[in-house]
Motif scaffolding. Structure first.
Motif, PDB file in Angstrom:
ATOM      1  N   ALA A  85       0.806  -1.219   0.000  1.00  0.00           N
ATOM      2  CA  ALA A  85       0.000   0.000   0.000  1.00  0.00           C
ATOM      3  C   ALA A  85       0.839   1.268   0.000  1.00  0.00           C
ATOM      4  CB  ALA A  85      -0.932   0.004   1.218  1.00  0.00           C
ATOM      5  N   SER A  86       2.109   1.153   0.401  1.00  0.00           N
ATOM      6  CA  SER A  86       2.941   2.343   0.543  1.00  0.00           C
ATOM      7  C   SER A  86       3.820   2.645  -0.669  1.00  0.00           C
ATOM      8  CB  SER A  86       3.837   2.195   1.777  1.00  0.00           C
ATOM      9  OG  SER A  86       4.830   1.199   1.570  1.00  0.00           O
ATOM     10  N   GLY A  87       4.038   1.666  -1.552  1.00  0.00           N
ATOM     11  CA  GLY A  87       4.917   1.890  -2.690  1.00  0.00           C
ATOM     12  C   GLY A  87       5.452   0.584  -3.249  1.00  0.00           C
ATOM     13  N   LYS A  88       6.524   0.682  -4.054  1.00  0.00           N
ATOM     14  CA  LYS A  88       7.046  -0.509  -4.712  1.00  0.00           C
ATOM     15  C   LYS A  88       8.498  -0.759  -4.341  1.00  0.00           C
ATOM     16  CE  LYS A  88       8.973   1.122  -9.142  1.00  0.00           C
ATOM     17  NZ  LYS A  88      10.278   0.414  -9.114  1.00  0.00           N
ATOM     18  N   ILE A  89       8.942  -2.000  -4.573  1.00  0.00           N
ATOM     19  CA  ILE A  89      10.352  -2.369  -4.417  1.00  0.00           C
ATOM     20  C   ILE A  89      10.685  -3.414  -5.477  1.00  0.00           C
ATOM     21  CG2 ILE A  89       9.926  -4.218  -2.746  1.00  0.00           C
ATOM     22  CD1 ILE A  89      12.914  -1.782  -2.741  1.00  0.00           C
ATOM     23  N   GLN A  90      11.899  -3.385  -5.989  1.00  0.00           N
ATOM     24  CA  GLN A  90      12.327  -4.365  -6.981  1.00  0.00           C
ATOM     25  C   GLN A  90      12.917  -5.583  -6.281  1.00  0.00           C
ATOM     26  OE1 GLN A  90      14.335  -3.607 -11.019  1.00  0.00           O
ATOM     27  NE2 GLN A  90      16.092  -4.017  -9.697  1.00  0.00           N
ATOM     28  N   ILE A  91      12.545  -6.750  -6.793  1.00  0.00           N
ATOM     29  CA  ILE A  91      13.068  -8.020  -6.277  1.00  0.00           C
ATOM     30  C   ILE A  91      13.989  -8.625  -7.331  1.00  0.00           C
ATOM     31  CG2 ILE A  91      12.492 -10.302  -5.378  1.00  0.00           C
ATOM     32  CD1 ILE A  91      11.439  -7.923  -3.697  1.00  0.00           C
ATOM     33  N   PHE A  92      15.201  -9.009  -6.900  1.00  0.00           N
ATOM     34  CA  PHE A  92      16.180  -9.620  -7.805  1.00  0.00           C
ATOM     35  C   PHE A  92      16.399 -11.066  -7.389  1.00  0.00           C
ATOM     36  CE2 PHE A  92      20.752 -10.540  -8.729  1.00  0.00           C
ATOM     37  CZ  PHE A  92      20.663 -10.537 -10.117  1.00  0.00           C
ATOM     38  N   SER A  93      16.126 -11.970  -8.329  1.00  0.00           N
ATOM     39  CA  SER A  93      16.294 -13.406  -8.063  1.00  0.00           C
ATOM     40  C   SER A  93      17.290 -13.988  -9.067  1.00  0.00           C
ATOM     41  CB  SER A  93      14.949 -14.131  -8.184  1.00  0.00           C
ATOM     42  OG  SER A  93      13.993 -13.592  -7.286  1.00  0.00           O
ATOM     43  N   THR A 118      12.265 -12.400   1.553  1.00  0.00           N
ATOM     44  CA  THR A 118      13.322 -12.076   2.517  1.00  0.00           C
ATOM     45  C   THR A 118      14.640 -12.012   1.766  1.00  0.00           C
ATOM     46  OG1 THR A 118      12.171 -13.140   4.358  1.00  0.00           O
ATOM     47  CG2 THR A 118      14.542 -12.833   4.593  1.00  0.00           C
ATOM     48  N   GLY A 119      15.418 -10.970   2.026  1.00  0.00           N
ATOM     49  CA  GLY A 119      16.681 -10.860   1.333  1.00  0.00           C
ATOM     50  C   GLY A 119      17.478  -9.649   1.756  1.00  0.00           C
ATOM     51  N   ALA A 120      18.605  -9.433   1.061  1.00  0.00           N
ATOM     52  CA  ALA A 120      19.537  -8.356   1.390  1.00  0.00           C
ATOM     53  C   ALA A 120      19.247  -7.118   0.548  1.00  0.00           C
ATOM     54  CB  ALA A 120      20.968  -8.811   1.172  1.00  0.00           C
ATOM     55  N   VAL A 121      19.390  -5.952   1.166  1.00  0.00           N
ATOM     56  CA  VAL A 121      19.124  -4.686   0.488  1.00  0.00           C
ATOM     57  C   VAL A 121      20.324  -4.285  -0.356  1.00  0.00           C
ATOM     58  CG1 VAL A 121      18.565  -2.244   0.818  1.00  0.00           C
ATOM     59  CG2 VAL A 121      17.646  -3.973   2.404  1.00  0.00           C
ATOM     60  N   ARG A 122      20.041  -3.815  -1.571  1.00  0.00           N
ATOM     61  CA  ARG A 122      21.100  -3.320  -2.448  1.00  0.00           C
ATOM     62  C   ARG A 122      20.549  -2.197  -3.304  1.00  0.00           C
ATOM     63  NH1 ARG A 122      20.753  -6.620  -7.941  1.00  0.00           N
ATOM     64  NH2 ARG A 122      22.640  -5.500  -8.472  1.00  0.00           N
ATOM     65  N   ARG A 123      21.441  -1.423  -3.884  1.00  0.00           N
ATOM     66  CA  ARG A 123      21.046  -0.458  -4.907  1.00  0.00           C
ATOM     67  C   ARG A 123      21.832  -0.782  -6.167  1.00  0.00           C
ATOM     68  NH1 ARG A 123      17.997   3.938  -4.673  1.00  0.00           N
ATOM     69  NH2 ARG A 123      18.244   4.277  -2.428  1.00  0.00           N
ATOM     70  N   GLY A 127      20.699   2.741  -9.981  1.00  0.00           N
ATOM     71  CA  GLY A 127      20.088   3.491  -8.900  1.00  0.00           C
ATOM     72  C   GLY A 127      18.779   2.932  -8.378  1.00  0.00           C
ATOM     73  N   GLU A 128      18.411   1.701  -8.775  1.00  0.00           N
ATOM     74  CA  GLU A 128      17.152   1.097  -8.334  1.00  0.00           C
ATOM     75  C   GLU A 128      17.359   0.364  -7.015  1.00  0.00           C
ATOM     76  OE1 GLU A 128      13.028   0.054  -8.972  1.00  0.00           O
ATOM     77  OE2 GLU A 128      14.359   1.378 -10.113  1.00  0.00           O
ATOM     78  N   LEU A 129      16.613   0.778  -5.990  1.00  0.00           N
ATOM     79  CA  LEU A 129      16.665   0.074  -4.714  1.00  0.00           C
ATOM     80  C   LEU A 129      16.037  -1.303  -4.901  1.00  0.00           C
ATOM     81  CD1 LEU A 129      17.528   0.463  -1.736  1.00  0.00           C
ATOM     82  CD2 LEU A 129      15.154   1.118  -1.263  1.00  0.00           C
ATOM     83  N   SER A 130      16.736  -2.336  -4.462  1.00  0.00           N
ATOM     84  CA  SER A 130      16.308  -3.706  -4.726  1.00  0.00           C
ATOM     85  C   SER A 130      16.567  -4.593  -3.523  1.00  0.00           C
ATOM     86  CB  SER A 130      17.055  -4.287  -5.947  1.00  0.00           C
ATOM     87  OG  SER A 130      16.891  -3.475  -7.088  1.00  0.00           O
ATOM     88  N   ILE A 131      16.015  -5.787  -3.602  1.00  0.00           N
ATOM     89  CA  ILE A 131      16.283  -6.821  -2.595  1.00  0.00           C
ATOM     90  C   ILE A 131      16.781  -8.056  -3.318  1.00  0.00           C
ATOM     91  CG2 ILE A 131      15.261  -8.348  -0.873  1.00  0.00           C
ATOM     92  CD1 ILE A 131      13.288  -6.123  -0.241  1.00  0.00           C
TER      93      ILE A 131
END
Length: 499
Positions: A85-93, A118-123, A127-131
């Motif tokens: 509900a608050s926004g988006k995040i990119q997931i990298f698999s 569940t995962g580690a935070v990276r940019r 410049g895309e904030l991802s997990i």
């Protein structure tokens, strides 16, 4: 049915069938596809705020757990965008960071599914904030495809009927309903800070009243009596004032009127109604101006608000104009110079207005105001000194018994507020309500009754007071630049689905 429609129906059916097949595979593979519990550690908005200063091409060892609906998937699921509900995040698999058990789910995940990660935070370098996904958990398998991302729900009827799809794909709609919540909370906070007590009064009435409108009728089986969804809370709120519970009372709740539907009317709508002992309609004008300015600043950071192609200023004081003066300025007709109903009808007809043969002086004045003045009131304005003929609960203007201490607040040519110096003379109140009842019966409203319990309370003695009703939905329309009341009511009244 056109070929295009047939094709769309076939695609939708095929997509649903494919999702059903994936659901069966997921049940075999992981068991519970709709788990009862999942505990995320952070929202997407909080994640973005926490790591706003993280440099590009940086990996952290910070482990977070997020959840959301899949809005996009690229490279066979290697990159997914999930929204909460608050926004988006990119997931990298990827095989370098994601275990095989989670990677095996990627082919079974569709846009619209809800997953936990569940995962580690990276940019990323871009410049895309991802997990970096260490674990992916299926939380909800969606059996229907989402509307196409870039166009959302374009059919206006589907937008209103299937609001979940509208909000899911339309950021403007989502923001508008978030702002609605903020505005309603702001009204409540303003009233409480001003010393008003919030109460709840009945929504089922055995006798309907407090406004002139057609009610919705129902029946209570145990009591063996007809009842009505309230058209206004006025008479119960005034009884509260009589009780001495508080000198300043308000309610925010729904009213129901069995009337037309338009861009400004819905049969079920939200009102804020209040009564303030030992105050009058001029005190209420000040309250309205302070409230509207505070709400505008809360939503827009300014008292200037854009609506369509206009800039509306909610900075007080608002323009104040008596209704007879406004009509005289617009048409040249001086109603205050007339003595009889017949004079008023004759003057109206001479000016080209079609009026009924039994209309009173006040009804003619109000009609011409609606025709010639109302549409010009773009900036917030208080129109005062209404005819007593159409205002049965307001006190007379001293020295002019045909007019009452009533005002309506107009903005963008809409009425958004209605207020009185409340009538508290029990003899006069009874006489006016008896007359109002006779008029209702004359219009065929045979179910209309005199509210004896209210009159009994007034006989006990109600303090002088100012009263106010605000159309909350219309105010929200103005503050959120909404073209229709249906755009600010989460689930507006719709005709039953026709196949």
């Amino acid at each position: 049915m056109t070929n295009e429609t047939k094709t769309e129906a076939t695609l939708s059916s095929d997509a649903a069938e494919v999702r059903a097949q994936k659901l069966a595979i997921l049940r075999d593979k992981i068991g519970d596809v709709y788990p009862a519990h999942f505990h995320r550690t952070i929202t997407n908005a909080d994640l973005a705020e926490t790591y706003k200063d993280l440099a590009d091409d940086t990996e952290t060892t910070d482990i977070v757990t997020v959840a959301g609906r899949v809005y996009s998937s690229r490279n066979s699921g290697m990159f997914m965008d999930i929204h909460d509900a608050s926004g988006k995040i990119q997931i990298f698999s990827h095989k370098d960071v994601t275990p095989e058990a989670s990677r095996e789910l990627l082919g079974l995940i569709d846009i619209g599914d809800i997953i936990g990660v569940t995962g580690a935070v990276r940019r990323t370098k871009r410049g895309e904030l991802s997990i970096n996904a260490h674990e992916i958990i299926m939380l909800t398998k969606s059996l229907l495809p989402m509307p196409e991302k870039w166009h959302g729900v374009s059919d206006i009827e589907i937008r209103y009927r299937k609001r979940h799809l509208d909000i899911m794909t339309n950021e403007e709609s989502k923001l508008r309903f978030q702002q609605r919540s903020k505005i309603v909370s702001g009204i409540r906070r303003f009233m409480e800070n001003d010393g008003f007590m919030e109460v709840e009064t009945p929504m089922l009435h055995s006798v309907y009243g407090g406004a002139t409108a057609d009610p919705f009728k129902t029946h209570h089986n145990t009591l063996k009596q007809d009842m009505y969804l309230r058209i206004a809370p006025e008479l119960f709120l005034k009884r509260t004032l009589v009780s001495g519970l508080t000198d300043k009372v308000f309610e925010i709740n729904r009213n129901f009127r069995n009337e037309g539907v338009s861009t400004r009317h819905n049969p079920e709508f939200t009102m804020m109604e209040c009564y303030w002992a030992y105050a009058d309609y001029e005190d209420i004008m000040d309250l309205v101006e302070r409230m509207f300015a505070e709400l505008a600043v809360a939503i827009h950071g300014s008292t200037d608000v854009t609506y369509a192609d206009k800039t509306i200023s909610f900075a007080g004081p608002f323009k104040r104009v008596p209704m007879p003066d406004a009509v005289k300025e617009a048409t040249g007709i001086d109603f205050l110079a007339m003595k009889t109903d017949e004079e008023a009808r004759t003057a109206a007809k001479a000016a080209g207005f079609e009026v009924e043969k039994d209309w009173t002086w006040g009804e003619c004045l109000a009609f011409i105001f609606e025709e010639k003045v109302e549409g010009t009131l773009i900036q917030p304005s208080h129109v005062t000194h209404f005819p007593k003929d159409i205002s049965p609960f307001a006190k007379e203007v001293p020295g002019e018994p045909r007019l009452v201490e009533r005002f309506e607040t107009y903005c963008n040519a809409w009425e958004v507020g209605n207020a009185f110096s409340e009538l508290n003379d029990p003899v006069e109140q009874r006489a006016r309500m008896v007359e109002q009842l006779a008029q209702a019966h004359g219009r065929g409203e045979k179910a209309k009754q005199l509210d004896d319990e209210f009159l009994d309370a007034i006989d006990q003695g109600m303090p002088p007071a100012g009263g106010l009703g605000i159309g909350v939905d219309r105010l929200i329309m103005l503050l959120t630049n909404a073209p229709s009341i249906r755009d600010v009511i989460l689930f507006p009244a719709r005709r039953g689905k026709v196949d």
